[in-house]
Design a protein around this motif. Structure first.
Motif, PDB file in Angstrom:
ATOM      1  N   THR A  24       0.729  -1.280   0.059  1.00  0.00           N
ATOM      2  CA  THR A  24       0.008   0.011  -0.036  1.00  0.00           C
ATOM      3  C   THR A  24       0.875   1.116   0.151  1.00  0.00           C
ATOM      4  N   LEU A  74      -7.514   5.463 -10.134  1.00  0.00           N
ATOM      5  CA  LEU A  74      -7.471   4.736  -9.041  1.00  0.00           C
ATOM      6  C   LEU A  74      -8.615   3.768  -9.094  1.00  0.00           C
ATOM      7  N   PHE A  98     -10.342   0.907  -6.133  1.00  0.00           N
ATOM      8  CA  PHE A  98     -10.020   0.412  -4.780  1.00  0.00           C
ATOM      9  C   PHE A  98     -10.736  -0.923  -4.534  1.00  0.00           C
ATOM     10  N   GLN A 154     -12.661  -1.505  -1.791  1.00  0.00           N
ATOM     11  CA  GLN A 154     -13.635  -1.105  -1.143  1.00  0.00           C
ATOM     12  C   GLN A 154     -14.416  -0.159  -2.135  1.00  0.00           C
ATOM     13  N   ASP A 184      -6.171  -1.549  -6.209  1.00  0.00           N
ATOM     14  CA  ASP A 184      -5.761  -2.188  -5.074  1.00  0.00           C
ATOM     15  C   ASP A 184      -6.569  -3.294  -4.744  1.00  0.00           C
TER      16      ASP A 184
END
Lengths: 229, 379
Positions: A43, A85, A87, A89, A161
């Protein structure tokens, strides 16, 4: 010229060395998987590459721009213009509809364009769900909105991510197919994942341990070696 | 529709943040609305207190006297009419003319005053009459309690009046006995025309007592105008009454002012706390916006926009409720209705917006300090 070059990058939080002497080069159009156990520095590395954190030492060059010593304002500008980006979540704004969530990214980047946002949703198969709030969408649909949002401003680099970390198998498959399609179209992707099967889709995989690159595997080299043999 | 301006997207984000997050925003809205209600209500009362209390004070008697100018003992009755024309009719409670002299009652000399009883009821509502008030232009009289005691007279009794130096006697009925606790108890009161006729002083009076709802400054202006424009009349303020009024009103207004300031401060704290909670629970959203490329300026504008919209909505709601609050206070405390004051409504609205804006400053500052990295760290 490589799209991304990291040279001897380290990150220190107090007495904790989150990253130590990372050297990494990512080519345009490459798909790189980033693996490693919790606390290995994945991260932190993503935050540095995503222009959300500044490294303690070392140099980072993205698309020819050295942002080792840039101001916070310039870092925001770089992030807005060059990074998309995705994610784990999803992080959709709960009080905005799917299409509005895409338009927010356009709003901060340049100018909101509803038609373009609808086209982006159509591309991820969600045109009919454009006026739904995130709470009215399934996890897979939310992740597809998140991907559409990451792409809406035509970024040079997509940072994902664990994009399938919160999805069931069927939805994970759909999402991964999107990433494969994006890769075929020439997008550069850096993806954090715990799943070796997902990592296998990438051209190159880096394993981080204790803030250092412990291992790496280049599928292109393996493939070339297999072709030769 | 296709290309939306940045401004319309901004507005859309603000409204959606308010409308689609109803439960949280309702609390903030209530905080602002309650503050605005109390402030708007108190400010209305603050400005209405002088008017309301002014009327209350008028029950303590006249605050302006019209007396003969120079060394004159009496003045023409029509001069009073000229002076009255200069007084604002909406503030005038009443004017009671008086002609003073001496008269014999049952062959004993007493001070007498001729007046209009209906006017006296308005100017001196503190008069307590045992028996009845005489009708205007009737020949019934009122006698002071001291006189009644001395002559042992009861209401309804017949008495004999005679002007000093005159042989003519007049039999009249005592309608009531007056108690004031003051010098009036030594007087005999009868209808002005009757006394003027008996004394052969038609068309003249000694003094006129005026009761008017006005503050000291307004009374001074009126006094000056009458003095300049009605020769023969010397207006005088009843200093004791006007100054007490000013003192009491000043203290009341200071109290309301103080309460208003305290309520404003409480509203400020309440809204700031709510906004702080809003920022705290939306740290991830702020982080995400920053990760998407939002500059601090955009974050500040969005939170301020939400705060100001809340201030405007809460202010509007509070202004309306505040009017009803002030109305309820006015009706229950003063027994009178108040009128809607557009300027006070506007002021309450502006104050609500300003207070909410001010209350947002610290939470907005905190919002700008949120790091975009938190969205990846999963904090």
């Amino acid at each position: 010229m490589s799209l991304l070059e990291l040279h001897d990058v380290s990150m220190v939080y107090g007495s904790v060395k989150a990253l130590q002497g990372i050297d990494l080069t990512v080519e345009k159009g490459e798909w790189l998987a980033l693996m490693g156990p919790s606390g290995s520095g994945k991260t932190t590395l993503m935050n540095i590459i995503g222009c959300m954190d500044k490294a303690s030492t070392g140099s980072i060059v993205l698309d020819g721009v050295d942002f080792t010593d840039v101001t916070a304002g310039n870092l925001t500008m770089l992030r807005r213009d060059k990074i998309g980006l995705v994610f784990q979540q999803f992080h959709l704004i709960p009080y905005l509809t799917a299409v509005e969530n895409l338009m927010v990214a356009q709003y901060y980047h340049s100018m909101p364009d509803e038609q373009e946002a609808l086209l982006a949703l159509e591309r991820v198969g969600l045109k009919e769900r454009a006026r739904h709030l995130p709470s009215q969408l399934s996890g897979g649909e939310q992740q597809r909105v998140c991907i559409a949002r990451a792409l809406i401003n035509y970024p040079m680099l997509i940072l994902a991510d664990e994009p399938t970390g919160n999805l069931d198998e069927a939805n994970a498959k759909i999402v991964l197919e999107f990433f494969q399609q994006l890769h075929r179209e020439g997008h550069t992707i850096i993806m954090v994942t715990h799943d070796p099967k997902v990592a296998e889709l990438a051209e190159r995989c880096i394993v981080l341990e204790h803030g250092r690159i412990a291992n790496w595997k280049d599928r292109r080299v393996v493939c070339r070696e297999e072709e030769v043999s | 529709m296709i290309k939306m301006t940045k401004y319309s997207m901004y507005t859309k984000m603000i409204w959606n943040a308010l409308l689609r997050r109803r439960s949280r925003m309702l609390i903030a809205l209530l905080a602002v609305a309650i503050g605005a209600t109390v402030v708007s209500g108190l400010v209305t009362i603050y400005y209405d207190v002088p008017r309301q209390m002014g009327r209350e004070f008028r029950s303590y008697g006249a605050n302006l006297l019209l007396t003969p100018a120079g060394d004159q003992q009496v003045m023409a009755q029509n001069l009073v009419a000229n002076a009255t024309a200069l007084l604002p009719s909406d503030k005038l409670i009443g004017i009671a003319p008086y002609l003073y002299d001496r008269i014999k009652l049952n062959e004993q000399p007493f001070l007498v005053a001729g007046t209009h009883f209906q006017a006296v009821k308005k100017v001196s509502p503190y008069w307590q009459i045992r028996g009845e008030w005489p009708a205007d232009q009737s020949e019934d009289i009122v006698i002071g309690a001291e006189v009644a005691e001395r002559l042992e007279i009861e209401p309804g009794q017949q008495v004999t009046l005679a002007a000093a130096g005159s042989e003519t006697e007049k039999k009249v009925k005592v309608a009531g006995i007056l108690r004031t606790g003051g010098s009036e108890e030594n007087f005999i009161f009868l209808d002005l025309s009757l006394l003027q006729q008996m004394l052969k002083k038609e068309g003249v009076i000694s003094i006129a007592q005026v009761s008017i709802t006005a503050n000291e400054a307004e009374l001074n202006t009126l006094t000056q105008q009458i003095g300049e424009q009605v020769p023969g009349v010397a207006p005088r303020l009843v200093k004791q009454v006007t100054q007490s009024e000013q003192t009491v009103l000043g203290k009341l207004q200071a109290l309301v002012y103080l309460v208003t300031i305290v309520v404003l401060l409480l509203t400020l704290i309440c809204v700031a706390t709510t906004m702080m909670a809003v920022v705290t629970e939306r740290r991830k959203e702020i982080g995400l916006k920053k990760a998407l490329g939002a500059e601090n300026r955009s974050i500040i504008l969005e939170f301020l926009g939400e705060g100001l919209a809340l201030g405007a909505l809460g202010g509007l709601l509070g202004t309306i409720l505040g009017f009803f609050f002030a109305q309820a206070v006015s009706v229950n405390v003063f027994g009178r209705m108040i009128s809607f004051q557009p300027l006070i409504a506007l002021l309450a609205l502006v104050v609500s917006i300003a207070v909410t804006g001010l209350a947002c400053l610290i939470p907005v500052k905190i919002a700008t300090e949120v790091e975009p990295a938190i969205v990846l760290r999963g904090e």
